[in-house]
Write an enzyme that holds these catalytic residues in place. Structure first.
Site, PDB file in Angstrom:
ATOM      1  N   SER A   1       0.831  -1.200   0.000  1.00  0.00           N
ATOM      2  CA  SER A   1       0.000   0.000   0.000  1.00  0.00           C
ATOM      3  C   SER A   1       0.874   1.263   0.000  1.00  0.00           C
ATOM      4  O   SER A   1       1.694   1.440  -0.891  1.00  0.00           O
ATOM      5  CB  SER A   1      -0.961  -0.030   1.189  1.00  0.00           C
ATOM      6  OG  SER A   1      -1.925   0.991   1.089  1.00  0.00           O
TER       7      SER A   1
ATOM      8  N   ASP B   1      -8.103  -2.857  -7.432  1.00  0.00           N
ATOM      9  CA  ASP B   1      -7.663  -2.607  -6.067  1.00  0.00           C
ATOM     10  C   ASP B   1      -8.766  -1.905  -5.285  1.00  0.00           C
ATOM     11  O   ASP B   1      -9.260  -0.845  -5.695  1.00  0.00           O
ATOM     12  CB  ASP B   1      -6.403  -1.746  -6.104  1.00  0.00           C
ATOM     13  CG  ASP B   1      -5.825  -1.499  -4.731  1.00  0.00           C
ATOM     14  OD1 ASP B   1      -6.388  -0.655  -4.004  1.00  0.00           O
ATOM     15  OD2 ASP B   1      -4.826  -2.147  -4.376  1.00  0.00           O
TER      16      ASP B   1
ATOM     17  N   HIS C   1      -6.628  -5.639  -1.583  1.00  0.00           N
ATOM     18  CA  HIS C   1      -5.615  -4.599  -1.402  1.00  0.00           C
ATOM     19  C   HIS C   1      -4.523  -5.190  -0.520  1.00  0.00           C
ATOM     20  O   HIS C   1      -4.752  -5.486   0.652  1.00  0.00           O
ATOM     21  CB  HIS C   1      -6.226  -3.357  -0.749  1.00  0.00           C
ATOM     22  CG  HIS C   1      -5.267  -2.213  -0.595  1.00  0.00           C
ATOM     23  ND1 HIS C   1      -4.707  -1.567  -1.675  1.00  0.00           N
ATOM     24  CD2 HIS C   1      -4.750  -1.622   0.513  1.00  0.00           C
ATOM     25  CE1 HIS C   1      -3.905  -0.610  -1.239  1.00  0.00           C
ATOM     26  NE2 HIS C   1      -3.912  -0.618   0.088  1.00  0.00           N
TER      27      HIS C   1
END
Length: 396
Positions: free
Chosen positions: A176, A273, A339
């Site tokens: 991330s 995502d 994610h």
């Protein structure tokens, strides 16, 4: 008790036993505070010392290193940064002092076959700018450190004498906002290591797109513009990139930074995502009536127009990744709604992990790092074709 009741009790006991075994077998790694960080001016938002978790390698992995940037979003104005400083995202004082290492950080050969015995490090995230800022704020009442760049440097300098400086192989990774940090620090990381070392970088769910949302606004671009300005990030962005763009802060976006990275790089991302779906493509500001709420919670509930928009987002991601030489840029772009997939064992490497062409994420990354296959760019077909997906959609 009838037969059904007995079966239910037995199943409950088995499930409990399985959870106990899992808890006992989890690898818990203690936190290390960087005591010399203050001399470098490296502080978390609230002034606490930066930290990392290190699990030593063994056997053939003693001279191999894997560094994993922790993720956790960003703060782009004083209000959000002051609030963040009061949480574990802005202070090591509020963080857990032990971290579970799983997925790419696991020390189990059957769960992490290529990196299990490497020295594995998790860099804790407490600056709110993907380890890239260098500024501070002091109005006499409130004080904040924006020192992500110095935190990165302080941690590296703490690890070099512990063996990183003599690494024969190394992989810089992140998830991330940490995946974005991998883009920002990849070439710099290689400069710290021996010239003959095999150094590569991996971003998991960090390829954030410079994309218009459904109301035609650049919501993410605005966030990054304010973040770069507030935290003094521009001075730490790749110079050739910033000099080539009219808006230098755009180099915070991986799609503009990647072509200037010389170190071999691997992009692990879903084409759908869920963070980007919820905050770039359909942010709350662009969906005030909640027309997309059901679609966000369950892709099967998306109507034809919404699916067309999602497929357009996928097309734009693939376009931004097009044309890179396979010897320099590897990729695994699947069609799951998730994610971050490298830190979770379910998605990294298990019998039922997501696959493209019958290859798991761990296998694709390993093949790329060790040059075991000619093709290192795995791209999935469009949703809903992939039956191996783990759709990890956060609850609203």
């Amino acid at each position: 008790m009838n037969l059904n009741g007995v079966v239910a009790v037995v199943l409950a006991l088995l499930a409990y036993a399985a959870r106990r075994i899992y808890a006992q077998n989890r690898l818990l790694v203690p936190m290390t505070l960087v005591q010399k960080a203050s001399a470098l001016g490296a502080f978390c938002l609230d002034g606490s010392l930066p930290a990392y978790h290190l699990h030593r390698g063994s056997g053939t992995g003693t001279d191999k290193w894997l560094l994993q940037f922790e993720g956790g979003g960003w703060c782009n104005d004083m209000a959000s940064c002051l609030e963040r400083a009061k949480t574990r995202r802005g202070s090591t004082r509020l963080m857990t002092k032990w971290e579970v290492f799983s997925g790419i950080l696991s020390n189990n050969a059957s769960l992490n076959p290529d990196f299990y015995n490497w020295n594995r490090v998790k860099l804790r995230y407490c600056d709110g700018a993907s380890f890239a800022g260098d500024a501070k704020f002091d109005n006499g009442t409130s004080f904040l450190y924006f020192r992500g760049q110095k935190i990165w440097e302080a941690i590296i300098h703490d690890l070099l004498p512990k063996g990183l400086g003599h690494a024969r192989m190394a992989l810089l990774s992140g998830c991330s906002a940490g995946g974005l940090a991998s883009f920002l620090h990849c070439d710099n990381f290689s400069k710290y290591l021996p010239e003959n070392a095999s150094v590569k970088c991996l971003s998991d769910a960090g390829f954030f797109l410079d994309e218009r949302d459904i109301s035609s606004n650049y919501t993410m671009r605005s966030l990054y513009r304010d973040l770069v300005s507030l935290q003094g990030v521009e001075q730490n962005l790749e110079k050739t990139c910033t000099s080539s763009l009219k808006l230098p802060y755009l180099c915070f976006f991986p799609q503009y930074a990647l072509k200037y990275i010389n170190t071999p790089f691997f992009v692990l991302n879903t084409a759908y995502d869920v963070f980007q779906f919820n905050h770039i493509l359909v942010p709350p500001s662009a969906d005030v009536h909640g027309d997309w709420s059901h679609c966000k919670q369950n892709p099967a509930a998306c109507n034809a127009n919404q699916l067309e928009t999602l497929q357009g987002f996928r097309d734009d991601m693939l376009l931004a990744l097009r044309g890179y030489d396979k010897s320099r840029v590897g990729m695994f772009i699947n069609s799951c709604f998730a994610h971050c997939q490298s830190e979770s064992q379910d998605t990294w490497f298990r019998d039922d992990s997501p696959r493209i062409h019958n290859k798991s994420i761990a296998e694709a990354v390993g093949d790329w790092y060790f040059n075991r296959r000619m093709s290192t760019q795995e791209i999935d077909c469009a949703y809903p074709c992939d039956s191996t997906c783990h759709n990890l959609i956060p609850k609203p």
